[in-house]
Design a protein around this motif. Structure first.
Motif, PDB file in Angstrom:
ATOM      1  N   GLY A   1       0.785  -1.226   0.000  1.00 44.60           N
ATOM      2  CA  GLY A   1       0.000   0.000   0.000  1.00 44.60           C
ATOM      3  C   GLY A   1       0.813   1.270   0.000  1.00 44.60           C
ATOM      4  O   GLY A   1       0.260   2.360  -0.204  1.00 44.60           O
ATOM      5  N   THR A   2       2.147   1.185   0.209  1.00 44.32           N
ATOM      6  CA  THR A   2       2.979   2.387   0.177  1.00 44.32           C
ATOM      7  C   THR A   2       3.294   2.816  -1.247  1.00 44.32           C
ATOM      8  O   THR A   2       3.849   3.890  -1.452  1.00 44.32           O
ATOM      9  N   PHE A   3       2.952   1.977  -2.233  1.00 44.11           N
ATOM     10  CA  PHE A   3       3.067   2.363  -3.643  1.00 44.11           C
ATOM     11  C   PHE A   3       1.663   2.601  -4.158  1.00 44.11           C
ATOM     12  O   PHE A   3       0.845   1.688  -4.218  1.00 44.11           O
TER      13      PHE A   3
ATOM     14  N   LYS B   1      18.413   3.095  -7.878  1.00 39.50           N
ATOM     15  CA  LYS B   1      18.485   3.009  -6.416  1.00 39.50           C
ATOM     16  C   LYS B   1      19.052   4.277  -5.793  1.00 39.50           C
ATOM     17  O   LYS B   1      18.819   4.543  -4.605  1.00 39.50           O
ATOM     18  N   ASN B   2      19.792   5.088  -6.573  1.00 42.05           N
ATOM     19  CA  ASN B   2      20.362   6.322  -6.029  1.00 42.05           C
ATOM     20  C   ASN B   2      19.307   7.420  -5.885  1.00 42.05           C
ATOM     21  O   ASN B   2      19.294   8.166  -4.908  1.00 42.05           O
ATOM     22  N   THR B   3      18.430   7.519  -6.874  1.00 43.43           N
ATOM     23  CA  THR B   3      17.381   8.536  -6.830  1.00 43.43           C
ATOM     24  C   THR B   3      16.090   8.002  -6.220  1.00 43.43           C
ATOM     25  O   THR B   3      15.211   8.780  -5.842  1.00 43.43           O
ATOM     26  N   GLY B   4      15.952   6.669  -6.154  1.00 46.20           N
ATOM     27  CA  GLY B   4      14.722   6.079  -5.637  1.00 46.20           C
ATOM     28  C   GLY B   4      13.542   6.292  -6.568  1.00 46.20           C
ATOM     29  O   GLY B   4      12.400   6.415  -6.113  1.00 46.20           O
ATOM     30  N   LYS B   5      13.814   6.307  -7.878  1.00 45.68           N
ATOM     31  CA  LYS B   5      12.736   6.569  -8.833  1.00 45.68           C
ATOM     32  C   LYS B   5      12.694   5.502  -9.922  1.00 45.68           C
ATOM     33  O   LYS B   5      13.703   4.871 -10.244  1.00 45.68           O
ATOM     34  N   TYR B   6      11.482   5.332 -10.469  1.00 49.60           N
ATOM     35  CA  TYR B   6      11.255   4.401 -11.566  1.00 49.60           C
ATOM     36  C   TYR B   6      11.139   5.165 -12.885  1.00 49.60           C
ATOM     37  O   TYR B   6      10.578   6.251 -12.935  1.00 49.60           O
TER      38      TYR B   6
ATOM     39  N   LEU C   1       8.500   8.034 -12.082  1.00 46.84           N
ATOM     40  CA  LEU C   1       7.672   7.892 -10.891  1.00 46.84           C
ATOM     41  C   LEU C   1       8.551   7.920  -9.649  1.00 46.84           C
ATOM     42  O   LEU C   1       9.647   7.344  -9.632  1.00 46.84           O
ATOM     43  N   ASN C   2       8.053   8.568  -8.618  1.00 49.80           N
ATOM     44  CA  ASN C   2       8.727   8.516  -7.334  1.00 49.80           C
ATOM     45  C   ASN C   2       8.531   7.135  -6.707  1.00 49.80           C
ATOM     46  O   ASN C   2       7.706   6.342  -7.157  1.00 49.80           O
ATOM     47  N   GLU C   3       9.283   6.867  -5.663  1.00 49.53           N
ATOM     48  CA  GLU C   3       9.249   5.549  -5.034  1.00 49.53           C
ATOM     49  C   GLU C   3       7.872   5.183  -4.509  1.00 49.53           C
ATOM     50  O   GLU C   3       7.505   4.007  -4.420  1.00 49.53           O
ATOM     51  N   ASP C   4       7.067   6.195  -4.182  1.00 45.38           N
ATOM     52  CA  ASP C   4       5.718   5.927  -3.662  1.00 45.38           C
ATOM     53  C   ASP C   4       4.660   5.835  -4.756  1.00 45.38           C
ATOM     54  O   ASP C   4       3.478   5.712  -4.474  1.00 45.38           O
ATOM     55  N   GLY C   5       5.097   5.897  -6.020  1.00 44.10           N
ATOM     56  CA  GLY C   5       4.161   5.789  -7.134  1.00 44.10           C
ATOM     57  C   GLY C   5       3.630   7.111  -7.646  1.00 44.10           C
ATOM     58  O   GLY C   5       2.913   7.136  -8.657  1.00 44.10           O
TER      59      GLY C   5
ATOM     60  N   PHE D   1      10.164  15.562 -15.157  1.00 42.10           N
ATOM     61  CA  PHE D   1      10.508  14.890 -16.408  1.00 42.10           C
ATOM     62  C   PHE D   1       9.296  14.898 -17.319  1.00 42.10           C
ATOM     63  O   PHE D   1       8.229  14.409 -16.948  1.00 42.10           O
ATOM     64  N   GLN D   2       9.445  15.492 -18.507  1.00 43.12           N
ATOM     65  CA  GLN D   2       8.360  15.572 -19.471  1.00 43.12           C
ATOM     66  C   GLN D   2       8.832  15.002 -20.801  1.00 43.12           C
ATOM     67  O   GLN D   2       9.645  15.611 -21.501  1.00 43.12           O
ATOM     68  N   ALA D   3       8.333  13.831 -21.162  1.00 43.85           N
ATOM     69  CA  ALA D   3       8.742  13.201 -22.413  1.00 43.85           C
ATOM     70  C   ALA D   3       8.144  13.922 -23.606  1.00 43.85           C
ATOM     71  O   ALA D   3       7.027  14.440 -23.548  1.00 43.85           O
ATOM     72  N   GLY D   4       8.897  13.950 -24.709  1.00 45.92           N
ATOM     73  CA  GLY D   4       8.407  14.504 -25.957  1.00 45.92           C
ATOM     74  C   GLY D   4       7.571  13.481 -26.718  1.00 45.92           C
ATOM     75  O   GLY D   4       7.187  12.434 -26.182  1.00 45.92           O
TER      76      GLY D   4
END
Length: 216
Positions: free
Chosen positions: A62-64, A82-87, A107-111, A117-120
């Protein structure tokens, strides 16, 4: 001890699609947890929106929180820094929890969505792999031909904001799928990337599913 109820002698129902993949966390605060993604809209009879994280015992973490909607269409690939904690997530989707997004999101670690970050836009294909390097740049590979109307034949580097990284030109055609990328060193000790997957062409030349490129 994993996804099994001794009382009922049954396992939970899992995803409502057979098209799933996973990313295992083998260290840090998330050690033992499993991020599951793919084509499903429900997991264990709960709304999941193509992505969910499981605890070490297989129960939903539930933390995600991907929200009620999650991704509106298939998730193809996910990597974790693992350094930034992001997906970094890429796929065929166009929204995340009701928010319009490109085909790659951070995505942040909590989802929650990292909107820095904005993809083109992608033309004539989509990304199937995205990986955040230690430098903060993002390696993207897939079957696309254009990114934000600039020619990029299935291989490119972006900056941390999602723009094309300066100093990296277009290469010849890449053809196939990447499954793993490792940051390493070349024989003369230059920064390099070891790329593994199922591909037969890189820079317009034959490549047999494993190669190393030097990061000048």
């Amino acid at each position: 001890t994993f996804r099994f109820d001794p009382a009922t002698q049954k396992s939970p129902v899992g995803a409502n699609s057979s098209s799933i993949a996973s990313l295992y966390h083998d260290e840090g605060a998330l050690e033992g947890k499993l991020l599951v993604y793919g084509r499903f809209s429900k997991f264990d009879d709960q709304s999941a929106g193509r992505i969910v994280r499981l605890n070490a015992d297989g129960t939903i973490d539930g933390t995600f929180n991907a929200g009620n909607a999650g991704f509106d269409y298939d998730v193809y690939g996910v990597t974790y820094n693992k350094n930034t904690g992001k997906y970094l997530v890429c796929g065929y989707f166009r929204s995340y929890n009701g928010i319009p997004v490109g085909n790659i999101v951070h995505l942040n670690e909590d989802g929650s969505l990292d909107d820095s970050f904005q993809a083109g836009s992608f033309t004539n294909g989509l990304p199937n792999y995205a990986y955040e390097l230690e430098s903060g740049r993002v390696l993207v590979m897939g079957d696309f031909e254009l990114y934000s109307n600039v020619v990029r034949n299935g291989f490119m580097f972006l900056d941390a904001a999602g723009n094309l990284a300066e100093g990296y030109n277009n290469i010849g055609t890449f053809r196939g799928i990447v499954t793993e990328v490792y940051e390493t060193r070349s024989a003369d000790n230059k920064p390099a990337l070891l790329i593994i997957g199922q591909f037969d062409q890189f820079n317009g030349e034959p490549a047999n599913s494993i190669l190393r490129i030097i990061m000048d």
